[in-house]
Scaffold this motif. Structure first.
Motif, PDB file in Angstrom:
ATOM      1  N   PRO A 320       0.838  -1.206   0.000  1.00 49.02           N
ATOM      2  CA  PRO A 320       0.000   0.000   0.000  1.00 49.02           C
ATOM      3  C   PRO A 320       0.871   1.254   0.000  1.00 49.02           C
ATOM      4  O   PRO A 320       1.988   1.256   0.527  1.00 49.02           O
ATOM      5  N   ILE A 321       0.335   2.316  -0.590  1.00 50.77           N
ATOM      6  CA  ILE A 321       1.102   3.547  -0.772  1.00 50.77           C
ATOM      7  C   ILE A 321       0.486   4.682   0.029  1.00 50.77           C
ATOM      8  O   ILE A 321      -0.738   4.858   0.052  1.00 50.77           O
ATOM      9  N   VAL A 322       1.332   5.453   0.690  1.00 49.05           N
ATOM     10  CA  VAL A 322       0.964   6.752   1.231  1.00 49.05           C
ATOM     11  C   VAL A 322       1.569   7.793   0.294  1.00 49.05           C
ATOM     12  O   VAL A 322       2.790   7.874   0.155  1.00 49.05           O
ATOM     13  N   LEU A 323       0.730   8.555  -0.373  1.00 49.97           N
ATOM     14  CA  LEU A 323       1.191   9.555  -1.333  1.00 49.97           C
ATOM     15  C   LEU A 323       1.380  10.887  -0.607  1.00 49.97           C
ATOM     16  O   LEU A 323       0.455  11.382   0.042  1.00 49.97           O
ATOM     17  N   ARG A 348       5.486   5.586  10.504  1.00 46.09           N
ATOM     18  CA  ARG A 348       5.710   4.784  11.719  1.00 46.09           C
ATOM     19  C   ARG A 348       4.431   4.060  12.141  1.00 46.09           C
ATOM     20  O   ARG A 348       4.483   2.935  12.634  1.00 46.09           O
ATOM     21  N   ALA A 349       3.290   4.696  11.911  1.00 45.96           N
ATOM     22  CA  ALA A 349       2.024   4.078  12.302  1.00 45.96           C
ATOM     23  C   ALA A 349       1.598   2.969  11.341  1.00 45.96           C
ATOM     24  O   ALA A 349       0.815   2.094  11.711  1.00 45.96           O
ATOM     25  N   ARG A 350       2.121   3.007  10.113  1.00 48.76           N
ATOM     26  CA  ARG A 350       1.740   2.017   9.088  1.00 48.76           C
ATOM     27  C   ARG A 350       3.006   1.420   8.480  1.00 48.76           C
ATOM     28  O   ARG A 350       3.425   1.801   7.380  1.00 48.76           O
ATOM     29  N   PRO A 351       3.622   0.498   9.171  1.00 50.48           N
ATOM     30  CA  PRO A 351       4.939  -0.011   8.755  1.00 50.48           C
ATOM     31  C   PRO A 351       4.925  -0.781   7.435  1.00 50.48           C
ATOM     32  O   PRO A 351       5.982  -0.960   6.839  1.00 50.48           O
ATOM     33  N   ARG A 352       3.778  -1.210   6.949  1.00 44.78           N
ATOM     34  CA  ARG A 352       3.736  -1.972   5.704  1.00 44.78           C
ATOM     35  C   ARG A 352       3.593  -1.084   4.482  1.00 44.78           C
ATOM     36  O   ARG A 352       3.591  -1.572   3.346  1.00 44.78           O
ATOM     37  N   THR A 353       3.453   0.200   4.674  1.00 47.48           N
ATOM     38  CA  THR A 353       3.234   1.093   3.542  1.00 47.48           C
ATOM     39  C   THR A 353       4.537   1.610   2.948  1.00 47.48           C
ATOM     40  O   THR A 353       5.583   1.595   3.600  1.00 47.48           O
ATOM     41  N   ARG A 354       4.437   2.053   1.692  1.00 48.74           N
ATOM     42  CA  ARG A 354       5.535   2.749   1.034  1.00 48.74           C
ATOM     43  C   ARG A 354       5.144   4.206   0.897  1.00 48.74           C
ATOM     44  O   ARG A 354       3.994   4.528   0.612  1.00 48.74           O
ATOM     45  N   MET A 355       6.108   5.107   1.078  1.00 51.90           N
ATOM     46  CA  MET A 355       5.857   6.539   0.946  1.00 51.90           C
ATOM     47  C   MET A 355       6.269   6.988  -0.457  1.00 51.90           C
ATOM     48  O   MET A 355       7.450   6.923  -0.814  1.00 51.90           O
ATOM     49  N   ALA A 356       5.292   7.418  -1.243  1.00 51.16           N
ATOM     50  CA  ALA A 356       5.559   7.918  -2.591  1.00 51.16           C
ATOM     51  C   ALA A 356       5.483   9.436  -2.566  1.00 51.16           C
ATOM     52  O   ALA A 356       4.410  10.020  -2.367  1.00 51.16           O
ATOM     53  N   ALA A 421      -4.763   4.667 -10.302  1.00 55.36           N
ATOM     54  CA  ALA A 421      -3.993   3.641 -11.000  1.00 55.36           C
ATOM     55  C   ALA A 421      -3.089   2.841 -10.067  1.00 55.36           C
ATOM     56  O   ALA A 421      -2.480   1.860 -10.496  1.00 55.36           O
ATOM     57  N   ASN A 422      -2.994   3.240  -8.796  1.00 54.06           N
ATOM     58  CA  ASN A 422      -2.050   2.610  -7.875  1.00 54.06           C
ATOM     59  C   ASN A 422      -2.723   2.364  -6.524  1.00 54.06           C
ATOM     60  O   ASN A 422      -3.736   2.983  -6.193  1.00 54.06           O
ATOM     61  N   PRO A 423      -2.164   1.459  -5.714  1.00 52.94           N
ATOM     62  CA  PRO A 423      -2.785   1.110  -4.426  1.00 52.94           C
ATOM     63  C   PRO A 423      -2.549   2.165  -3.344  1.00 52.94           C
ATOM     64  O   PRO A 423      -1.951   1.892  -2.300  1.00 52.94           O
ATOM     65  N   VAL A 424      -3.009   3.379  -3.597  1.00 53.95           N
ATOM     66  CA  VAL A 424      -2.846   4.479  -2.641  1.00 53.95           C
ATOM     67  C   VAL A 424      -3.938   4.379  -1.582  1.00 53.95           C
ATOM     68  O   VAL A 424      -5.131   4.348  -1.911  1.00 53.95           O
ATOM     69  N   GLU A 425      -3.556   4.340  -0.315  1.00 54.97           N
ATOM     70  CA  GLU A 425      -4.552   4.269   0.755  1.00 54.97           C
ATOM     71  C   GLU A 425      -4.692   5.593   1.512  1.00 54.97           C
ATOM     72  O   GLU A 425      -5.708   5.840   2.147  1.00 54.97           O
ATOM     73  N   THR A 426      -3.671   6.460   1.430  1.00 51.66           N
ATOM     74  CA  THR A 426      -3.722   7.747   2.114  1.00 51.66           C
ATOM     75  C   THR A 426      -2.967   8.786   1.296  1.00 51.66           C
ATOM     76  O   THR A 426      -1.932   8.479   0.700  1.00 51.66           O
ATOM     77  N   VAL A 427      -3.506  10.014   1.275  1.00 52.85           N
ATOM     78  CA  VAL A 427      -2.820  11.140   0.640  1.00 52.85           C
ATOM     79  C   VAL A 427      -2.535  12.188   1.707  1.00 52.85           C
ATOM     80  O   VAL A 427      -3.419  12.548   2.492  1.00 52.85           O
ATOM     81  N   LEU A 428      -1.300  12.657   1.741  1.00 56.73           N
ATOM     82  CA  LEU A 428      -0.918  13.754   2.617  1.00 56.73           C
ATOM     83  C   LEU A 428      -0.581  14.960   1.748  1.00 56.73           C
ATOM     84  O   LEU A 428       0.230  14.854   0.817  1.00 56.73           O
ATOM     85  N   LEU A 429      -1.219  16.097   2.026  1.00 54.67           N
ATOM     86  CA  LEU A 429      -0.887  17.311   1.294  1.00 54.67           C
ATOM     87  C   LEU A 429      -0.988  18.497   2.238  1.00 54.67           C
ATOM     88  O   LEU A 429      -1.628  18.435   3.284  1.00 54.67           O
ATOM     89  N   ALA A 430      -0.307  19.564   1.884  1.00 52.04           N
ATOM     90  CA  ALA A 430      -0.213  20.733   2.760  1.00 52.04           C
ATOM     91  C   ALA A 430      -1.062  21.872   2.225  1.00 52.04           C
ATOM     92  O   ALA A 430      -1.177  22.068   1.013  1.00 52.04           O
ATOM     93  N   ALA A 431      -1.646  22.635   3.145  1.00 50.73           N
ATOM     94  CA  ALA A 431      -2.422  23.822   2.782  1.00 50.73           C
ATOM     95  C   ALA A 431      -2.116  24.905   3.805  1.00 50.73           C
ATOM     96  O   ALA A 431      -2.319  24.717   5.006  1.00 50.73           O
ATOM     97  N   GLY A 432      -1.609  26.030   3.324  1.00 52.07           N
ATOM     98  CA  GLY A 432      -1.224  27.117   4.211  1.00 52.07           C
ATOM     99  C   GLY A 432      -2.380  28.044   4.540  1.00 52.07           C
ATOM    100  O   GLY A 432      -3.449  27.970   3.925  1.00 52.07           O
ATOM    101  N   PRO A 433      -2.173  28.954   5.489  1.00 50.03           N
ATOM    102  CA  PRO A 433      -3.250  29.861   5.906  1.00 50.03           C
ATOM    103  C   PRO A 433      -3.679  30.834   4.824  1.00 50.03           C
ATOM    104  O   PRO A 433      -4.781  31.368   4.879  1.00 50.03           O
ATOM    105  N   ASN A 434      -2.818  31.072   3.831  1.00 46.66           N
ATOM    106  CA  ASN A 434      -3.165  32.030   2.776  1.00 46.66           C
ATOM    107  C   ASN A 434      -3.552  31.345   1.470  1.00 46.66           C
ATOM    108  O   ASN A 434      -3.512  31.947   0.413  1.00 46.66           O
ATOM    109  N   GLU A 435      -3.945  30.077   1.560  1.00 45.27           N
ATOM    110  CA  GLU A 435      -4.272  29.329   0.351  1.00 45.27           C
ATOM    111  C   GLU A 435      -5.458  29.933  -0.399  1.00 45.27           C
ATOM    112  O   GLU A 435      -5.625  29.721  -1.590  1.00 45.27           O
ATOM    113  N   ALA A 436      -6.308  30.670   0.309  1.00 48.32           N
ATOM    114  CA  ALA A 436      -7.474  31.244  -0.355  1.00 48.32           C
ATOM    115  C   ALA A 436      -7.077  32.192  -1.479  1.00 48.32           C
ATOM    116  O   ALA A 436      -7.862  32.445  -2.388  1.00 48.32           O
ATOM    117  N   PHE A 437      -5.848  32.677  -1.444  1.00 49.10           N
ATOM    118  CA  PHE A 437      -5.390  33.616  -2.467  1.00 49.10           C
ATOM    119  C   PHE A 437      -4.550  32.921  -3.544  1.00 49.10           C
ATOM    120  O   PHE A 437      -4.064  33.581  -4.444  1.00 49.10           O
TER     121      PHE A 437
END
Length: 465
Positions: A320-323, A348-356, A421-437
């Protein structure tokens, strides 16, 4: 000077260039020497000039991984590799001999030679399979007949390993292979079935025995798909004296359904070494294609062919992939550090996953650029190095990290295509306080969060922190 234009007598990282051996569409091969090398060696340098695709870099990465994993044997031994941040190259064992393509002007071959060479090539494919690798680009130019009687497989840039990330499958959505030899399932994007190499071997055996390619050399997707429904002329239609057992072997290799081919290359090698013992069917003696009715039935099967319904050989495997989406538009270091920390906690919480670790860039200009330093592969390579540097600061083991530079005009769409297209189980992405602009950022984050068929975690940094 570009590494692909090195002259005899020049040096690169201490390797002395003796002569250029081959200049292909994807790479240049030099004969090189250095005192610490265990024997004769060649250096392979990928082409990174304008007009080339970013896929050149991915293919180079794949070949580097496969050579290291194989450890010699049916492929050249890997001696050294260049730094991606400066100049990528691979230094490997030089195999004394000639490629199979060098003998293609002598077709058709005698029965004994077809069986002899076919068997030793099948031996090499089986040895590669036993190292958990499928070649996926078997063809005469990728086979060296060595002076010591072996077949050695080269150009592993399209290969698949059972226990390593498949970078090509993850990043590209098109058939990968050589048109005359590619298997039906590869046309649909299936890359984890070892019987794909059996099909390619069958196409090559057909060529050696008849002097013709079974499906020609199509240059379009519709041309490739004809092999689902069009049976090739039986080899005895070109070569009436061909042994019926050899025709049976070849046509079994060329079955559309992988389950009807030889289960592995070892079985194929055994059959080629004793064609008299091969059980014969009616097709063993044919000299013409099937009747119109039989072709119609084959067409019906081709229309409904679904490679996903065919169980692949047991070489397939994928964690499984963490993107982790690393966005070019975000320059807030506090936000980037928060994303790294969340990635480490998730790992660390999901030791069987790969980080893409993924970044998305706009497609390269169709007409290329004037400066080779700004070419698509150079840009891909530069971004890949930057992404690896970013990921190096995430506190997890290196074996669980892969980095991907994906082209896409729409960031959200490109990421969603990767997820689906891939076995992604979780997506991590960042959003800042000024993203509205930041319209592009906001739209991408929102689209991924709303449409992704998996868990999406949005990392934020509170204002003023």
């Amino acid at each position: 000077m570009q590494a692909t234009t090195l002259e005899a007598g020049s040096e690169l990282d201490g390797f002395r260039i003796l002569r250029r051996l081959h200049a292909g569409g994807m790479a240049v091969i030099y004969e090189v020497e250095r005192e610490d090398l265990p024997g004769p060696a060649v250096m392979k340098v990928p082409r990174l000039e304008q007009g080339e695709s970013g896929a050149t870099v991915v293919s180079f990465e794949v070949e580097q991984m496969m050579l290291a994993a194989a450890g010699g044997g049916p492929v050249p031994a890997l001696y050294a590799q260049g730094d991606l941040a400066r100049e990528p190259y691979l230094v490997m064992e030089r195999i004394e001999g000639e490629t199979l393509s060098a003998r293609m002007d002598q077709l058709p071959w005698s029965l004994d030679e077809v069986c002899r060479v076919g068997a030793i090539v099948a031996d090499a494919v089986q040895a590669l399979y036993e190292r958990d690798i499928i070649h996926l680009d078997i063809k005469p130019s990728n086979i060296i007949l060595s002076l010591d009687g072996r077949a050695v497989l080269i150009d592993l840039g399209l290969a698949h390993h059972a226990h390593l990330p498949d970078l090509l499958a993850e990043e590209f959505r098109r058939p990968l292979g050589s048109a005359p030899y590619i298997s039906p399932e590869q046309i649909f994007g299936v890359r984890n079935d070892a019987r794909s190499d059996i099909f390619a071997l069958g196409a090559m055996l057909y060529q050696l025995a008849t002097g013709h390619l079974p499906f020609g050399a199509p240059n379009s997707l519709s041309g490739l798909q004809k092999r689902f429904r069009m049976q090739p002329v039986p080899p005895r239609g070109w070569n009436p004296d061909l042994h019926p057992g050899v025709q049976e072997i070849i046509l079994r290799c060329l079955e559309v359904d992988p389950a009807r081919r030889y289960a592995n290359a070892a079985q194929l090698a055994q059959a080629l070494r004793d064609p008299d013992s091969v059980p014969l069917s009616a097709r063993s003696y044919r000299r013409q294609r099937d009747s119109a009715w039989q072709r119609f039935k084959r067409w019906l099967f081709g229309v409904g062919f679904d490679p996903a319904a065919v169980p692949p050989a047991p070489i397939a495997g994928s964690d499984p992939i963490v993107l982790v989406l690393v966005s070019a538009w975000q320059s807030d270091e506090a936000l980037q550090q928060a994303l790294r920390q969340q990635a480490a906690r998730t790992a660390r919480a999901r030791p069987r996953t790969r980080m893409a670790f993924v970044t998305v860039v706009k497609p390269a200009p169709v007409m290329g650029v004037a400066d080779d330093a700004q070419s698509a592969p150079r840009r891909h390579l530069r971004l890949l190095v930057e992404l690896r540097h970013w990921a190096a600061n995430v506190d997890i083991e290196a074996a669980r990290k892969t980095c991907h530079v994906i082209e896409g005009a729409d960031v959200g769409r490109a990421v969603l295509e990767y997820i689906r297209a891939n076995p992604v189980e979780t997506v991590l992405l960042a959003a800042g306080p000024n993203e509205a602009f930041a319209g592009r950022a906001t739209a991408a984050v929102a689209r991924i969060a709303l449409q992704a068929p998996c868990t999406v975690q949005v990392v934020r940094v509170p204002p003023g922190s």
